[in-house]
Design an enzyme around this catalytic site. Sequence first.
Site, PDB file in Angstrom:
ATOM      1  N   GLU A   1      -5.793  -2.724  -0.005  1.00 22.65           N
ATOM      2  CA  GLU A   1      -5.868  -2.033   1.288  1.00 22.65           C
ATOM      3  C   GLU A   1      -7.077  -2.099   2.310  1.00 22.65           C
ATOM      4  OE1 GLU A   1      -3.077   1.681   0.439  1.00 22.65           O
ATOM      5  OE2 GLU A   1      -5.077   2.130  -0.031  1.00 22.65           O
TER       6      GLU A   1
HETATM    7  C1  TNX Z   1      -2.190   3.437  -2.011  1.00 25.94           C
HETATM    8  S1  TNX Z   1      -1.502   1.522  -3.560  1.00 25.94           S
HETATM    9  C2  TNX Z   1      -3.310   3.374  -2.553  1.00 25.94           C
HETATM   10  C3  TNX Z   1      -4.220   4.374  -2.673  1.00 25.94           C
HETATM   11  C4  TNX Z   1      -3.547   5.710  -2.347  1.00 25.94           C
HETATM   12  C5  TNX Z   1      -2.258   5.617  -2.683  1.00 25.94           C
HETATM   13  C6  TNX Z   1      -1.290   6.957  -2.573  1.00 25.94           C
HETATM   14  C7  TNX Z   1      -3.154   1.204  -3.813  1.00 25.94           C
HETATM   15  C8  TNX Z   1      -3.572  -0.108  -4.649  1.00 25.94           C
HETATM   16  N1  TNX Z   1      -3.800   2.261  -3.101  1.00 25.94           N
HETATM   17  O1  TNX Z   1      -5.684   4.494  -1.975  1.00 25.94           O
HETATM   18  O2  TNX Z   1      -4.380   6.779  -2.995  1.00 25.94           O
HETATM   19  O3  TNX Z   1      -1.440   4.511  -2.142  1.00 25.94           O
HETATM   20  O4  TNX Z   1      -0.110   6.782  -3.027  1.00 25.94           O
END
Ligand code: TNX
Length: 510
Positions: free
Chosen positions: A323
């Site tokens: 992200e």
């Molecule tokens: C996505 S998926 C994230 C996290 C969040 C989570 C909550 C991923 C690698 N990162 O930063 O905590 O969703 O479900």
Amino acid sequence: MRITRLAAVLACALPLIVASAPAALAAPAAVGLGSVIPAPIEVHPHGSAFKITKTTVIEAPRSAFDVADRLAEALRQTTGYRLRVVSHAPGHAKVISLRTGARLGPEAYRLSVRRDGISLQARDNAGLFAGVQTLRQLVPLRGPFTVAGGDIADKPRFGYRGAMLDIARHFHTPAEIKRYIDEISQFKVNYLHLHLSDDQGWRIQIDSWPRLTTVGGAAGTGVDGVGGGFLTKADYRDLVRYAASRYVTIVPEIDMPGHVNAAQVAYPELTCDGVAPRPRTDIDVGYSSLCIGKEITYRFVEDVIRELAALTPGPYLHIGGDEAHATTEADYIAFQQRVLPLVAKYGKKAYGWNEITQAPAAHNAVAQYWGLSRENASLAAAVAQGTKVIMSPANLAYVDQKYDPSTRLGLSWAGFIEVQKAYDWDPGTHVAGVPESAVLGLEAPLWSETLRSIDDIEFMAFPRIAALAELGWSPSRDWESFRTRLGAYGPRWTARGVDFYPSPQIDWAR
Ligand code: TNX
């Protein structure tokens, strides 16, 4: 009543139970040999049961006393007996014998239960530990402590069976982490990935950048300003030792180049304009980025990787990479091209969320797949070049997602995940272009935006970790069998005070 339950368990056991001899039914066993989670490869109930009494002796080579002591401790909790651990039992003793040196693969074991004793064999202590977890589940919660007769031969499908705990969004104490290790290791989960840093907080002491924890781990650095805290290096080393004695390897994660707001609050020079951002206690993602063009970024990253690698006996060091919406694609690739090799420089295998596969340097790395889709071109292309994969599809394996719309805790961006949904998929065929030979295993991430206490953690993790552990260990899956075994397992959690979710999909025994 007891006989009916036993008959039901045997009837629903996996098809791989090759014989259910009437003798097993006649024996006064309260737990069927086929009731274990994860399901062993081969279960042959036969012959007479073994009764554990206060004079039963645990025999093991000295080099396996650590595992034998774990067994003794578990049996003490269930039976109240303090069984002796010895390297040579007297001839007349009724013995639970642990032996290493068997010609078996990693973590494989053989368990034989006869009227006059129990024998557990494995190549080494890791296999004995796995077998001990099986044996624990075969001991009834209430006396007589009779273990059904027969043989089990078992080995894991995948070498990596993981759970992830996010201690950044809410800090969780070493005592809570240990309790989590105790619970997951009973399902033969052998890796615990700790998500140690995120926008809200930084949770691991780094000597060369002390403000990471004095500022980034201060009181109030959790979601909604709740909690705060961090692991000192001494805490962390103690956790690594504790986990290792349960055959769990800790994988540390520092998330970058995104998810770094807490580090930038502590060290504003890590931003491009040098201005400290405001501390964040909300649950947004994707707004922070390290400054890709500044050299200090790489000094910081290398210091952190070096100190973390020195704390890590295990093979993997996770560098996040998810992200990174505030980093351009070109910058992201440039960053990973410099950082992925740094992990190797300090003797560790680089591991990151699947976005790292955009960088060619990820071909030597391990990618953790968290996508919702069964296709991912960048991952498949990387796999063709040698990248290995850990499966954590968010819509199936994310144990922070709500079970259904009424679940009090958790998030739901990836959908609702009831127990059957967590169970009914195949990590070996889940993503196109990622064959089983490229899959090291799977992992169940537990993000903690909504989770403050160990009860919250347990409620989201269990029973889904049991389902995911079976996908990682057992070669075939059978929902009806799993459902029956899980229902019978419930009282074990209750007895240990584990606050599991009583899913309506399961007929829970009391
Ligand atoms: C996505 S998926 C994230 C996290 C969040 C989570 C909550 C991923 C690698 N990162 O930063 O905590 O969703 O479900």
